[in-house]
Design a protein around this motif. Structure first.
Motif, mmCIF file in Angstrom:
data_model
loop_
_atom_site.group_PDB
_atom_site.id
_atom_site.type_symbol
_atom_site.label_atom_id
_atom_site.label_comp_id
_atom_site.label_asym_id
_atom_site.label_seq_id
_atom_site.Cartn_x
_atom_site.Cartn_y
_atom_site.Cartn_z
ATOM 1 N N ALA A 6 -4.347 8.299 -3.369
ATOM 2 C CA ALA A 6 -5.006 6.990 -3.233
ATOM 3 C C ALA A 6 -6.068 7.003 -2.128
ATOM 4 O O ALA A 6 -6.688 5.979 -1.827
ATOM 5 N N ALA A 28 0.068 8.596 -1.838
ATOM 6 C CA ALA A 28 -0.776 8.057 -0.759
ATOM 7 C C ALA A 28 -2.025 8.922 -0.596
ATOM 8 O O ALA A 28 -3.136 8.408 -0.424
ATOM 9 N N SER A 78 -5.599 8.147 1.236
ATOM 10 C CA SER A 78 -5.178 8.146 2.651
ATOM 11 C C SER A 78 -5.360 9.531 3.257
ATOM 12 O O SER A 78 -5.166 10.547 2.581
ATOM 13 N N SER A 83 0.852 -1.187 0.000
ATOM 14 C CA SER A 83 0.000 0.000 0.000
ATOM 15 C C SER A 83 0.891 1.241 0.000
ATOM 16 O O SER A 83 2.045 1.202 0.434
ATOM 17 N N LYS A 84 0.315 2.323 -0.506
ATOM 18 C CA LYS A 84 1.092 3.578 -0.620
ATOM 19 C C LYS A 84 1.573 4.046 0.744
ATOM 20 O O LYS A 84 2.674 4.571 0.896
ATOM 21 N N ASN A 101 2.300 2.221 3.344
ATOM 22 C CA ASN A 101 3.433 1.390 3.772
ATOM 23 C C ASN A 101 4.701 1.771 3.033
ATOM 24 O O ASN A 101 5.798 1.706 3.584
#
Ligand code: B12
Length: 209
Positions: free
Chosen positions: A29, A26, A31, A2-3, A5
């Motif tokens: 996406a 992120a 977050s 995931s972005k 992470n």
């Protein structure tokens, strides 16, 4: 991966050049800025643990810190809240002998977004410099002192004592940093303590309103 992470790993690895784009990805996406920030804070804990375990050394800690700062730069405009309220000026700095500034910078950002005008004195700030800044700036309502080392906790104590002994009034003193506890804050005569940047902003408002 995931972005978020990916952001975490880039901070741990100190990849300053890649971090900005990764934080942006992120966000794109979906977050939340607060979650990305928390991921980076968690990375710094991992870095600290690796340092304690002797797996990495000061240069690696430093490049991780630089990467985190670059990541925070991307988040800063998104974290700024409604700062139309004027709660006065907050003088902030990391105490003498201490060069850690990531936590202090986050506290500064959150306090600013809570409605204070922030004057950031940087790191390695002597007690006298805090006092001079209180005199030089108008409408100082809050002084925030950060200390990250057990060895600079006495400098925190000295800063609070010198500020309180200066005879200057009209402001509250808040302290914080990883080794600082609410008990220690009370013992050294600070008016307030908070464990992290979010609660620092809440406490700051509470102290001056
Ligand atoms: C990055 C880092 C460095 C970087 C700092 C770069 C920079 N620009 O800041 C560098 C490489 C310079 C560094 C140097 C050193 N470091 Co260092 N460092 C760290 C590390 C890995 C991360 C710190 C950090 O940024 N954390 C993330 C932020 C977000 O968290 P924070 O700072 O705790 O801030 C939060 C709260 O504490 C609070 N807060 C902070 N300030 C304030 C202020 C107020 C008013 C309030 C209300 C709240 C508040 O809110 C913040 C946000 O939520 C920590 C490990 C760790 N787990 O903390 C070690 C650590 C702090 N360092 C440590 C050590 C030993 C050192 C050195 C002595 C190493 C050496 N041998 O030279 C030197 C000292 C240099 C000096 N004179 O200051 C030890 C301290 C041990 C101790 N108990 O004293 C730690 C814990 C690592 C370890 N596990 O051993 N370090």
């Amino acid at each position: 991966m995931s972005k978020i992470n990916e952001v975490k790993e880039l901070v741990e690895a100190g990849k300053s050049k890649k971090i900005g784009a990764a934080v942006q990805e992120a966000l794109d996406a979906g977050s939340q800025p607060g979650d990305i920030l928390q991921a980076m804070v968690d990375s710094m804990s991992v870095v600290g643990e690796k340092f304690s375990a002797g797996e990495i050394f000061v240069p690696e800690m430093l490049i991780a810190a630089k990467a985190m700062s670059k990541g925070v730069d991307v988040l800063r405009p998104l974290m700024a809240g409604d700062n139309s309220a004027s709660l006065g000026t907050c003088i902030i700095g990391t105490v003498a002998g201490d060069l850690h500034d990531i936590g202090k910078n986050l506290v500064s950002m959150m306090i600013e977004s809570a409605g204070f005008t922030v004057v950031d004195l940087g790191v390695d700030v002597s007690a006298e410099k805090f006092v001079a800044a209180i005199k030089e700036n108008e409408n100082v309502t809050l002084v925030a002192c950060s200390g990250l080392l057990t060895t600079t906790m006495p400098a925190l104590k000295e800063a609070v004592a010198t500020i309180k002994a200066s005879g200057l009034t009209g402001f509250k003193v808040i302290v914080g940093g990883a080794p600082v506890t609410p008990e220690y804050a009370a013992e050294i005569g600070a008016d307030g303590y908070a464990a992290d940047a979010g609660s620092a902003a809440v406490k700051a408002k509470e102290l001056v309103m």
